[in-house]
Scaffold this active site. Structure first.
Site, PDB file in Angstrom:
ATOM      1  CE  LYS A   1      -3.916  -1.812   2.698  1.00 52.66           C
ATOM      2  NZ  LYS A   1      -4.956  -1.549   1.688  1.00 52.66           N
TER       3      LYS A   1
ATOM      4  CG  ASP B   1      -3.865  -4.094  -0.303  1.00 53.31           C
ATOM      5  OD1 ASP B   1      -4.026  -4.458   0.875  1.00 53.31           O
ATOM      6  OD2 ASP B   1      -3.988  -2.911  -0.683  1.00 53.31           O
TER       7      ASP B   1
ATOM      8  CD  GLU C   1      -5.745  -8.027   3.459  1.00 58.29           C
ATOM      9  OE1 GLU C   1      -5.626  -7.495   2.335  1.00 58.29           O
ATOM     10  OE2 GLU C   1      -6.352  -7.489   4.402  1.00 58.29           O
TER      11      GLU C   1
ATOM     12  NE  ARG D   1     -10.986  -9.660  -2.099  1.00 63.44           N
ATOM     13  CZ  ARG D   1     -11.303  -8.736  -3.002  1.00 63.44           C
ATOM     14  NH1 ARG D   1     -11.687  -9.096  -4.232  1.00 63.44           N
ATOM     15  NH2 ARG D   1     -11.271  -7.461  -2.699  1.00 63.44           N
TER      16      ARG D   1
HETATM   17  N1  BES Z   1      -8.145  -3.692   4.416  1.00 65.65           N
HETATM   18  C1  BES Z   1      -8.316  -3.246   3.083  1.00 65.65           C
HETATM   19  C2  BES Z   1      -9.610  -2.448   2.875  1.00 65.65           C
HETATM   20  C3  BES Z   1      -9.734  -1.141   3.620  1.00 65.65           C
HETATM   21  C4  BES Z   1      -9.398   0.035   3.006  1.00 65.65           C
HETATM   22  C5  BES Z   1     -10.256  -1.113   4.888  1.00 65.65           C
HETATM   23  C6  BES Z   1      -9.560   1.236   3.686  1.00 65.65           C
HETATM   24  C7  BES Z   1     -10.412   0.083   5.552  1.00 65.65           C
HETATM   25  C8  BES Z   1     -10.070   1.264   4.953  1.00 65.65           C
HETATM   26  C9  BES Z   1      -8.347  -4.438   2.143  1.00 65.65           C
HETATM   27  O1  BES Z   1      -7.585  -5.526   2.530  1.00 65.65           O
HETATM   28  C10 BES Z   1      -7.825  -3.972   0.836  1.00 65.65           C
HETATM   29  O2  BES Z   1      -6.680  -3.614   0.785  1.00 65.65           O
HETATM   30  N2  BES Z   1      -8.660  -4.005  -0.199  1.00 65.65           N
HETATM   31  C11 BES Z   1      -8.277  -3.590  -1.478  1.00 65.65           C
HETATM   32  C12 BES Z   1      -8.798  -4.601  -2.467  1.00 65.65           C
HETATM   33  C13 BES Z   1      -8.243  -4.455  -3.868  1.00 65.65           C
HETATM   34  C14 BES Z   1      -6.756  -4.765  -3.874  1.00 65.65           C
HETATM   35  C15 BES Z   1      -8.971  -5.397  -4.768  1.00 65.65           C
HETATM   36  C16 BES Z   1      -8.871  -2.218  -1.726  1.00 65.65           C
HETATM   37  O3  BES Z   1      -9.965  -1.947  -1.244  1.00 65.65           O
HETATM   38  O4  BES Z   1      -8.222  -1.410  -2.379  1.00 65.65           O
HETATM   39 ZN    ZN Z   2      -7.238  -5.717   4.551  1.00 69.68          ZN
HETATM   40 MN    MN Z   3      -5.572  -5.337   1.900  1.00 73.72          MN
END
Ligand code: BES
Ligand code: ZN
Ligand code: MN
Length: 493
Positions: free
Chosen positions: A271, A341, A343, A345
């Site tokens: 990230k 990222d 992860e 799921r």
């Molecule tokens: N933990 C994050 C989602 C998240 C983002 C929670 C902001 C709280 C605040 C999750 O694991 C994630 O990184 N999701 C990605 C998915 C994508 C790579 C398909 C996302 O939402 O960008």
């Molecule tokens: Zn996450």
């Molecule tokens: Mn993530």
């Protein structure tokens, strides 16, 4: 040092403390038991109210400083004609705590004598006091001017015994919400998978049966999806199973499953730095499940319930799972990891399959800070609800309104499911930007059979929302009150 808060109940008459609080409705003088307290000041109501620009609206207050340091606070209770809904009483409790805290009084008597005040309303008022009082300041060094004297609030009500019982019963749910807040606010260096599991194990004292599965056991079960997320971290994964048996022996349990990523760096698909510190809260789903189990056990809820939380840390290292890697879930489904990222799921895939397979639950509800896309869609006001069952959805939507933890239903459909097909494996863990929250939900549904199931995407509500009447903490503990309400209203007896 945090200040402690004690809440007691007493009869309407006899209110006496450094600070006395009474209520007055819009356009009206203090009535009922409050009338006598007001007349003891010797002041003229309409003159004093006019001088203080007090109209009785909710949130307004009139501060009377008397002799000998005694203080009287008149709070507006809004229109006398409109009945306050139960969750309005929770907000009133939160607002009351803020007014009390501003006076720095240590002993407070609050007179609540209005038509229609039930013990349950007083239970909500007390819940609001405690929820607003919460602070996560354990890592702040004490300052000389910190308030350390404990705060004692006595609620003077028509039926003190019934009110005390309602406060205790609702208080169990507050305990759960505050546990969830503590877990989410805790930094990841202090709360890894092992430490989180140890916190969950403390529920054993309340009669919750605890099992902690370590990597060797998860390997044996075939949880290649959950395990691949943990493999880049020096801290090993844990799966915690919490069972509360308060219902009929052998009756199918209600199942709650939580995403517990103690820190989400994104892994190899790392990230950006901005706000990455928020990812210590990526275990908000697991925290809500743990808080709920605490609430159910504390109030000895007459239901069978099981909580399952998948605890991992998502880190980049020489051992991390890579984009393009293919893993096999417990269900046998093969997954191409497109983006490390995505992860959450992967963790839930195995936690969900395991839960339905082992427990054959009445329903299965999972909570997860799953997608940034749900924050884009719903902001911090509603969590996303995805479900294969209309009845469960309606129950959840209602519980959310009543608990003031609101949900908004989002679609699932075959056309979205098609998008998660993979070139090399059965499915892939990441698609494009369109409908990002829905494709994540479709991925989860691949690990759910016919059981009534709901997925709550709490990425926008688990942390970072603006302050409310009942919360000034980064993490409000979203989900505990909602699910406790669901159980109370639809699944008890
Ligand atoms: N933990 C994050 C989602 C998240 C983002 C929670 C902001 C709280 C605040 C999750 O694991 C994630 O990184 N999701 C990605 C998915 C994508 C790579 C398909 C996302 O939402 O960008
Ligand atoms: Zn996450
Ligand atoms: Mn993530």
């Amino acid at each position: 040092m945090s200040q402690s808060l004690a809440i007691r109940t007493s009869a309407l008459a006899g209110a006496s403390a450094a600070l006395i609080v009474i209520y007055a409705a819009e356009g009206e003088a203090p009535a009922g038991a409050a009338a006598a307290i007001w007349s003891a000041t010797g002041l003229d109501w309409s003159v004093t109210a006019a001088a203080g620009a007090f109209k009785g609206k909710q949130g307004q207050s009139l501060d009377i400083l008397g002799q000998g340091g005694k203080r009287l606070l008149v709070l507006g209770s809004g229109k006398a004609s409109s009945e306050t809904p139960l969750n309005g009483w929770t907000d009133r409790g939160g607002s009351l705590l803020a007014k009390i805290a501003a006076t720095r009084a240590e002993t407070v008597a609050v007179v609540v004598d209005e038509p229609g005040v039930t013990p349950a309303a007083i239970g909500e008022l007390a819940a609001g006091l405690r929820l607003r009082h919460y602070k996560f300041d354990k890592y702040k060094s004490a300052r000389a001017d910190d308030v350390v004297a404990d705060l004692a609030v006595t609620l003077h009500v028509a039926d003190p015994a019934a009110a005390a019982a309602a406060i205790a019963d609702r208080g169990a749910t507050v305990d759960g919400t505050l546990l969830a807040r503590d877990l989410i606010n805790e930094p990841a260096n202090a709360l890894g998978p092992v430490e989180f599991a140890a916190r969950a194990a403390e529920l054993g004292k309340l009669g919750v049966e605890i099992e902690i599965l370590e990597p060797a056991a998860l390997e044996k079960l075939g949880m290649g999806s959950l395990l691949c997320v943990a493999q880049g971290s020096d801290r090993p994964a844990r799966l915690v199973v919490m069972q509360w048996r308060g219902g009929d022996v052998g009756a199918a349990p209600l199942a709650f499953v939580g995403k517990g990523v103690v820190f989400d760096t994104g892994g190899i698909s790392i990230k950006p730095a901005a706000s990455m510190e928020d990812m210590k809260g990526d275990m908000g789903g697991a925290a809500a499940v743990t808080g709920l189990m605490l609430a159910l056990a504390t109030r000895k809820a007459p239901v069978n319930a099981v909580g399952v939380i998948g605890l991992v840390e998502n880190m980049p290292s020489g051992k991390s799972v890579r984009p393009g890697d293919i893993v096999k879930a417990m269900s046998g489904t093969t997954i191409e990891v497109i983006n490390t990222d995505a992860e959450g799921r992967l963790v839930l895939a195995d936690a969900l399959w395991y839960t339905q397979d082992r427990f054959k639950p009445r329903f299965m509800i999972n909570l997860a800070t799953l997608t940034g896309a749900i924050v884009v869609a719903l902001g911090h006001e509603h969590a996303g609800l995805f479900s294969n069952n209309d009845e469960l959805s309606i129950q959840l939507l209602n519980a959310g309104l009543n608990a003031n933890e609101k949900l908004w239903r989002m679609p699932l459909a075959a056309a979205y499911d098609k998008l998660i097909e993979s070139k090399f494996a059965d499915i892939r863990n990441s698609v494009g930007r369109p409908a990002g929250s829905i494709t994540a939900a479709q991925f989860l549904q691949r690990f759910v059979n016919d059981v009534p199931w709901a997925h709550l995407d709490i990425a926008g509500t688990a942390f970072g929302a603006s302050n409310s009447e009942v919360n000034t903490s980064w993490a409000p503990g979203f989900g505990v009150a909602l699910l406790d309400r669901l159980v109370r209203d639809y699944y008890q007896g």
